[in-house]
Design a protein around this motif. Structure first.
Motif, short mmCIF file in Angstrom:
data_model
loop_
_atom_site.label_atom_id
_atom_site.label_comp_id
_atom_site.label_asym_id
_atom_site.label_seq_id
_atom_site.Cartn_x
_atom_site.Cartn_y
_atom_site.Cartn_z
N ALA A 44 22.45 23.24 13.41
CA ALA A 44 22.05 22.32 12.35
C ALA A 44 20.58 21.97 12.46
CB ALA A 44 22.90 21.06 12.39
N ALA A 45 20.11 21.78 13.69
CA ALA A 45 18.70 21.40 13.87
C ALA A 45 17.80 22.61 13.70
CB ALA A 45 18.50 20.79 15.25
N LEU A 62 9.58 14.04 19.73
CA LEU A 62 10.75 14.34 18.91
C LEU A 62 11.70 13.15 18.89
CD1 LEU A 62 12.37 16.67 17.42
CD2 LEU A 62 13.56 16.97 19.60
N LEU A 63 12.24 12.89 17.69
CA LEU A 63 13.23 11.84 17.53
C LEU A 63 14.49 12.47 16.94
CD1 LEU A 63 13.54 8.77 17.83
CD2 LEU A 63 12.37 8.52 15.64
N VAL A 64 15.58 12.45 17.66
CA VAL A 64 16.86 12.96 17.15
C VAL A 64 17.70 11.76 16.73
CG1 VAL A 64 18.95 14.27 17.67
CG2 VAL A 64 16.76 14.96 18.68
N ILE A 65 18.07 11.72 15.46
CA ILE A 65 18.73 10.53 14.91
C ILE A 65 20.12 10.87 14.40
CG2 ILE A 65 18.62 8.82 13.05
CD1 ILE A 65 15.57 9.04 13.28
N ASN A 66 21.08 10.04 14.77
CA ASN A 66 22.45 10.21 14.32
C ASN A 66 22.63 9.51 12.97
OD1 ASN A 66 25.18 10.49 13.99
ND2 ASN A 66 25.73 8.96 15.53
N PRO A 81 23.95 14.21 10.83
CA PRO A 81 25.19 13.42 10.94
C PRO A 81 25.93 13.83 12.22
CG PRO A 81 25.51 15.20 9.37
CD PRO A 81 24.07 15.30 9.83
N CYS A 82 25.42 13.40 13.35
CA CYS A 82 25.93 13.90 14.64
C CYS A 82 27.41 13.58 14.83
CB CYS A 82 25.12 13.31 15.79
SG CYS A 82 23.38 13.76 15.75
N ASP A 114 35.07 12.91 17.85
CA ASP A 114 33.93 12.02 17.60
C ASP A 114 33.07 11.80 18.84
OD1 ASP A 114 34.97 11.68 15.12
OD2 ASP A 114 34.88 9.48 15.16
N ARG A 115 33.76 11.78 19.96
CA ARG A 115 33.07 11.39 21.19
C ARG A 115 32.11 12.47 21.69
NH1 ARG A 115 38.25 9.72 24.57
NH2 ARG A 115 39.00 11.50 23.37
N LEU A 116 32.12 13.62 21.01
CA LEU A 116 31.17 14.67 21.41
C LEU A 116 29.82 14.51 20.72
CD1 LEU A 116 33.66 17.68 21.36
CD2 LEU A 116 32.85 16.38 23.33
N VAL A 117 29.63 13.35 20.12
CA VAL A 117 28.41 13.09 19.35
C VAL A 117 27.14 13.35 20.18
CG1 VAL A 117 28.64 10.62 19.88
CG2 VAL A 117 27.17 11.35 18.01
#
Lengths: 408, 185
Positions: free
Chosen positions: B177-178, B91-95, B114-115, B125-128
């Motif tokens: 979202a995922a 699995l690849l999770v991409i921001n 769009p993490c 933002d920092r909770l990305v």
């Protein structure tokens, strides 16, 4: 069920703990009276933990002006019989060599933790095992050895801290714990269980002269006759340590064709590689020294007779390798795989090496095996199976030429 | 499940080590073996930070992996560095908030979200990395969402309880979202 303030009946709750911090707390719980250090990555959290905890407990914490200051403060504190811990990483450990020699010479117990990083020089902050020769072969000047304990997990590191204090005081010697940056920086769940070794009565400590003759703790012995006698005593002590304190752990040693020798983080990489190799039909086993000095020489020699080859894996250019070859005595070919500079070998790398080694070696039965003359083999104590297990007998018969094919 | 490795990678400050710690604590709470190891090298100063978390049923051997079962990439250099490391079928999770490059591998499952934007909606933002952790768990139930939430609570409550709600919202946002995104054929 109501839960009052009682201990749980089942397994105590695990905590996720960073290696450096776990070692520090284990030292505190082992009764460490004083800590001296100077910050250096990848060991810094150990010092930071001590900076917070030791004053809370009313114990001594000093961040010295340098590693030299720290180790000499440790010498002074330990000479009074206090339980003392010092920690650093490779370049800092080099600076401490002189005082370690003084402590060995004056027989002062201390525990030194080295969380190794890449060298030589300032090197890198990445994990490494390139201080093996430095600590295992003596560290400072003079004819001395220090017991060196090499944990391969955070839980084991915690247990070895208490053991290190006990060894240091039993034999009146510095003891080193040789970890690497990966172990210091990683987190694993551990059960927070500790051990405080019993204190020994005051017999030599420069603690007080009230009501008795003064004691002197020193390493300066100017008369050669006296110094040689002192050295004889030290050597007798070292022989005793070699006889009683060897520790190692084995895995998959019932039927290995290839024996892997590795310690610390390298042993963990090897463990994964061995499982993978076995799944593919290549029978490998692991001998993991826990004491690097005294080295599990006889255990290794006993196993080497029955394998087609030995593979040494280290995070170095090959330092423990020398001790492995001394132990194997040409009974089997010895090959090496290592990474340096802060790089780690991957399990896949080790599997590749195992396959390569298997393909260029012969089964034990088809090999022309050298034999050595009979001589007494002392009993080898082990950690994994308890003390006093007889591993293998000396091979009888006449001396034959050593095996030709011993690889670097 | 035998042994599952996840690499979290991004800029320093994106919460990479935090997300890994949450996964590690949750796995521990579920009674598993786990190992968390950071890349603590010089690349942390301004460049890419990463940590590897291995979750297993039995004692863990190597702290380094040849291939990762999952990679969470929160910035462009992380994708470039770790895309080749994902195991086939991994699995690849991409921001997508920061990464424009396309995924080159066609033998891995990619979750592209769009993490950073989702983190902002959740509160910061920092909770990305927490968003990304939620997305990871939606596709790879290494631990339950509840365990991850409890781990966040255990860590955050001690130091910064005021951000707990936003953290949990970010975790849920990533998970949802995922979970709804269709898997590419």
């Amino acid at each position: 069920m109501t839960t009052a303030a009682v201990a749980p009946a089942t397994m105590p709750e695990r905590v996720l703990w960073k290696g450096n911090e776990a070692i520090a707390e284990a030292a505190i719980q082992a009764g460490c009276d004083a800590y001296f250090g100077y910050p250096i990555t990848p060991q810094a959290e150990l010092l930071e933990w001590m900076a917070r905890r030791m004053p809370e407990l009313g114990r001594a914490f000093v961040q010295a002006e340098s590693e030299l200051g720290a180790i000499n403060m440790a010498l002074g504190a330990a000479a009074t019989g206090k339980r003392v811990l010092v920690s650093s990483s490779s370049p800092g450990i080099s600076l401490m060599a002189e005082a370690m020699s003084y402590m060995a010479g004056s027989e002062v117990p201390v525990v030194l933790v080295d969380v190794m990083r890449g060298g030589p020089g300032l090197g890198s902050i990445g994990p490494s095992q390139s201080d093996y020769l430095q600590l295992v072969k003596g560290h400072g000047h003079g004819d001395y050895r220090v017991p060196v304990l090499a944990p391969a997990s955070i839980a084991e590191a915690m247990a070895l801290v208490a053991d290190a204090f006990e060894l240091a005081e039993r034999y009146r010697t510095p003891v080193a714990i040789l970890a690497d940056g990966a172990l210091g920086q990683a987190m694993e769940p551990v059960v927070p269980e500790y051990r405080e070794p019993p204190r020994r009565p005051s017999t030599w400590q420069a603690d007080t002269a009230r009501g008795r003759a003064p004691r002197v703790v020193k390493s300066l012995i100017l008369r050669p006759e006296d110094l040689e006698a002192h050295n004889r005593d030290l050597q007798a002590k070292y022989r005793s340590i070699e006889e009683h304190e060897v520790r190692w752990a084995g895995e998959s040693l019932d039927d290995p064709e290839i024996l892997v020798v590795a310690y610390g983080t390298a042993a963990r990489v090897a463990r994964t590689a061995i499982a993978r190799a076995r799944a593919a039909g290549l029978r490998a086993g692991l001998l993991r020294p826990i004491t690097l000095w005294p080295f599990p020489t006889l255990a290794l020699r006993g196993l080497a007779r029955h394998v087609r080859a030995v593979l040494v894996v280290e995070l170095s250019a090959g330092q423990m390798l020398d001790d492995v070859r001394i132990a194997v005595e040409g009974l089997a070919p010895v090959a090496f795989h290592g990474r340096t500079g802060g790089m780690l070998p991957s399990p896949g790398d080790v599997v590749t090496e195992l396959r390569r080694l298997w393909s260029i070696t012969e089964p034990v039965n088809g090999r022309h095996r050298p034999q050595r003359g009979r001589r007494p083999v002392p009993t080898e104590p082990t950690l994994a199976t308890g003390h006093g297990e007889q591993l293998d007998e000396g091979v009888a018969a006449e001396d034959l030429p050593a095996l030709a094919e011993v690889w670097r | 499940m035998t042994e599952r490795s996840t690499i979290f990678a991004g800029f320093g400050g994106q919460g990479i080590l935090f997300a890994g710690t949450v996964l590690a604590r949750a796995a521990m709470a579920e009674g598993r073996e786990v190992l968390w190891i950071p890349s603590y090298g010089p690349e942390m100063r301004g460049g890419t930070a990463s940590c590897t978390v291995i979750v297993a049923e039995e004692a863990i051997g190597s702290p380094v992996v040849d291939q990762a079962d999952a990679v969470v990439a929160l910035n462009p250099p992380s994708l470039a560095k770790f895309e080749p490391v994902v195991a086939a079928g991994g699995l690849l999770v991409i921001n997508r908030s920061l990464i424009e490059a396309e995924v080159r591998r066609n033998d891995v499952e990619a979750v592209e979200l769009p993490c950073t934007a989702l983190a902002r909606e959740a509160g910061d933002d920092r909770l990305v990395s927490v968003v990304a952790l939620g997305a990871l768990l939606a596709r790879r139930p290494l631990v339950s969402l509840a365990s991850a939430g409890a781990a966040i609570e255990a860590i955050v409550s001690a130091k910064r309880p005021q951000i707990l709600e936003a953290d949990l919202a970010a975790l849920r946002a990533g998970y949802e979202a995922a979970a709804v995104e269709t898997v590419p054929a």
